[in-house]
Design an enzyme around this catalytic site. Structure first.
Site, PDB file in Angstrom:
ATOM      1  N   GLU A   1       0.814  -1.224   0.000  1.00  0.00           N
ATOM      2  CA  GLU A   1       0.000   0.000   0.000  1.00  0.00           C
ATOM      3  C   GLU A   1       0.846   1.273   0.000  1.00  0.00           C
ATOM      4  O   GLU A   1       0.554   2.231  -0.703  1.00  0.00           O
ATOM      5  CB  GLU A   1      -0.971   0.014   1.178  1.00  0.00           C
TER       6      GLU A   1
ATOM      7  N   HIS B   1     -11.699  -4.486   7.831  1.00  0.00           N
ATOM      8  CA  HIS B   1     -12.388  -4.209   6.572  1.00  0.00           C
ATOM      9  C   HIS B   1     -13.605  -3.307   6.788  1.00  0.00           C
ATOM     10  O   HIS B   1     -14.492  -3.264   5.945  1.00  0.00           O
ATOM     11  CB  HIS B   1     -12.883  -5.502   5.918  1.00  0.00           C
TER      12      HIS B   1
END
Lengths: 359, 325
Positions: free
Chosen positions: B60, B129
């Site tokens: 990321e 999430h």
């Protein structure tokens, strides 16, 4: 069954030895003028460094990171770039800015506490000083990747320190560079120290060091890219290896990691006292290998250096640096600029705070 | 006009911009052949090829850091991070570099990138999430933060974000990715950044929300209408730069404010709204400002997520409270 599936090796390049004697087979084809230019830039960086150090002691600039002992790495690498190539410094490669066409005053404005110093000239393909170590690896790879997508004939040269090789972003950058075959060259200035933490592990059973890896160049192997080690006090070796790596990158043949072994002969920054953790005998031994004197010996043997040349080079470097100091000290940052460059256009919120500041 | 869901509108926006401007590059994990884990980039790889729809390593910080370089060298990267909780490894690149590059180079460099990711709870997902990290981004000068709540805005705001000269964090409410199908104009249009939307006009209380919470507020407004309470619902749309004029105008009109967000309460964007409203409008207020939010706990595993998330029942209680004050 057990078998060896792959073995690796790491090459080391030195062209000038400590006495300034050259390995003729590896000597790069540089003209007398180019050799003298390399020397001049190294002198400029040293004069800049000494001047900045004095200015900091007098309170005329802020905390400053010295480059003493790293001149060959900086000058040799940047000298190998083309105008189109981009350079990504961290915070010690002062001369890289100058070699890319940034005026001296900009550097003193930066270290003197004004963002205006990093308003770099449009023609200068160099990124601003980068203090979060290792993060710039990805910017160099990103510019390289964009160049590849846009079919631009250029490469990027990114400087990181030995401790940066412990950061995640260095590894993410190396991996991106490897997967995309980005035209990126990453130069590790292995100056042996991250403030007080040594590069090498001396305790067989504990840390207190940067990495147990035998070389930093070998970190390239994990990403499927070429890694090579260079004597970072030897400007001819740095120049030759980085030049080859940049040429390779521009030809689309992939990235390279170049580990330059040098030694931080000054403090980490002016806020640091290295006598708390360094052995003066070791420092003295490295001082004898320092890059400027070594290159001077070489030039002298080639009859390209004499006292008169030295005096002229020193005088010109001092003039250039002093002029930069004077210009920078006349500079006053505009306070409203702190609002005006956050976004391209002032947001309503910032407009309000800007008015609040002016009242 | 096509009937699209939010995720389809996102895909359409990317397609429109990629078709118009070859500087626009999509990159992220699984955005290529797979079309993104939520299919937000479906078909783009086939249409534009691997150099414009780039599958990256699982990395990321690498995605954002590389995007910064790409933006500096003239491209318009639109990076996808797969889920909210995975934006955290990229914070350093986003905060130290993307947000500051223009300012610290006094305009020599800009960073026109978009970082898109699905955010928020309500889909029975695994831990990490379900996060609503908008506060971190809003608190960082130099970033813009956009959160659409419907398909029309998702497309128009994303196109505006891609064209914006500054870095934009674009948070997509995954819970309603496919919950609404709406008329979405074909081709090119923008919804200007920095403009809130009055989702429903009302007179008694202002419900201020963004993303998936706008719908919860609208449901609440429906329920309360039968009890004779008229709720105005404000969809903030752009959290940074925030359209304070619209928010304050509504608060002044109704004199009562309830802010609703999924993120934890303490220092959530609701705190800023409450602070602003009382700074500017104290004498217009008929009641304290109330926040209906996620609790100051980690987002729970999915068996308890409905206990955590604001819903019409909790919002309704808050409205009754401000009405009774």
């Amino acid at each position: 069954m057990e078998k060896t599936v792959k073995t690796f090796s790491v090459r080391y390049v030195q062209i000038l030895d400590e006495n300034g004697d050259v390995d003729k087979k590896l000597e790069p084809k540089l003209s007398s003028q180019q050799l003298r230019e390399l020397y001049k830039w190294m002198v400029v960086e040293r004069v800049f460094d000494n001047t900045a150090l004095s200015l900091q002691r007098e309170g005329r600039i802020g905390t400053y990171a010295q480059s003493l002992g790293e001149e060959a790495v900086h000058v040799g690498s940047v000298y190998a770039t083309s105008d189109a190539d981009w350079v990504f410094p961290d915070y010690r490669e002062h001369v890289a800015f100058l070699m890319k066409g940034v005026p001296v005053k900009s550097l003193f404005m930066h270290w003197g506490g004004s963002e205006d110093g990093m308003r770099l000239p449009e023609k200068s393909n160099i990124f601003p000083v980068c203090i979060p170590v290792g993060t710039q690896t990805l910017h160099g790879v990103g510019v390289a990747l964009a160049a590849k997508i846009k079919k631009e004939k250029l490469a990027t040269l990114t400087f990181v320190g030995d401790a940066s090789t412990s950061t995640g972003d260095f590894h993410e950058g190396m991996n991106f560079a490897g997967t995309f075959m980005a035209p990126a060259v990453i130069v590790v200035r292995n100056n042996h120290w991250a403030i007080s933490v040594p590069r090498t592990c001396n305790d067989p059973d504990w840390g207190g060091c940067q990495t147990r890896a035998e070389t930093l160049a070998q970190k390239a192997i994990a990403y499927g890219i070429e890694g090579i080690q260079v004597d970072g006090n030897d400007i001819l070796a740095v120049y030759s290896v980085v030049k080859k790596a940049l040429d390779k990158a521009r030809k689309g043949l992939g990235p390279t990691l170049v580990e330059c072994i040098c030694y931080r002969l000054g403090a980490h920054t002016t806020a640091d006292d290295p006598t708390r953790y360094q052995d003066p005998k070791v420092v003295a031994a490295w001082m004898r290998k320092e890059p400027l004197a070594r290159f001077q010996r070489y030039l002298k043997k080639k009859k390209l250096w004499d006292e008169k040349f030295e005096a002229a080079v020193q005088a010109e470097a001092k003039r250039m640096v002093q002029q930069g100091v004077q210009e920078a000290e006349q500079h006053k940052p505009k306070a409203t600029d702190m609002f005006d460059f956050v976004y391209e256009k002032l947001t309503p919120n910032l407009k309000k705070q800007r008015v609040e500041w002016q009242d | 006009m096509a009937r699209l869901t939010i995720v389809e509108a996102v895909r359409d926006a990317l397609d429109v911009e990629m078709g118009k401007d070859d500087r626009v590059i999509v990159l992220g994990e699984d955005v290529g052949a797979n079309g993104g884990v939520f299919r937000a980039t479906d078909g783009l790889y086939k249409k534009y090829g691997q150099k414009r729809v780039i599958d990256t390593p699982l990395s990321e910080s690498g995605i954002v850091g590389t995007s910064i370089g790409m933006a500096a060298n003239g491209l318009r990267p639109v990076a996808e991070i797969q889920f909210d909780g995975f934006t955290y490894p990229a914070f350093d690149q986003l905060f130290s570099h993307a947000a500051k590059l223009r300012n610290r180079s006094r305009g020599r460099y800009a960073c026109p990138l978009v970082l898109r990711f699905p955010y928020g709870g309500g889909i029975r997902a695994l831990e990490h999430h379900n996060e609503s990290p908008e506060t971190y981004f809003v608190h960082t000068p130099g970033l813009k933060v956009v959160v659409p709540s419907n398909p029309h805005d998702a497309k128009g705001l994303l196109i505006a974000s891609i064209r914006d000269p500054d870095p934009v964090v674009f948070m997509e409410p995954k819970r309603i990715y496919r919950a609404i199908r709406d008329n979405v104009p074909e081709g090119d249009y923008v919804v200007e950044l920095g403009r809130a939307r009055i989702a429903r006009e009302g007179t008694d209380v202002s419900l201020i929300a963004w993303g998936a919470m706008v719908r919860e507020c609208e449901k609440t407004a429906d329920q309360l209408a039968s009890k004779g309470i008229s709720c105005e619902v404000i969809d903030v749309r752009t959290l940074s730069p925030c359209d304070w004029d619209s928010l304050l105008a509504s608060a002044q009109k109704t004199g009562r404010v309830v802010v609703v967000h999924e993120a934890p309460r303490t220092l959530g964007f609701g705190a800023e709204i409450a602070a602003r409203v009382q700074e500017e409008l104290l004498l217009y207020l008929k009641s304290p400002i109330i926040r209906v939010t996620g609790y100051d706990t980690p987002f729970p595993y999915f068996k308890l997520e409905n206990e955590y998330l604001p819903n019409p029942e909790r919002i309704g209680r808050a409205v009754e409270q401000v009405m009774k004050f």
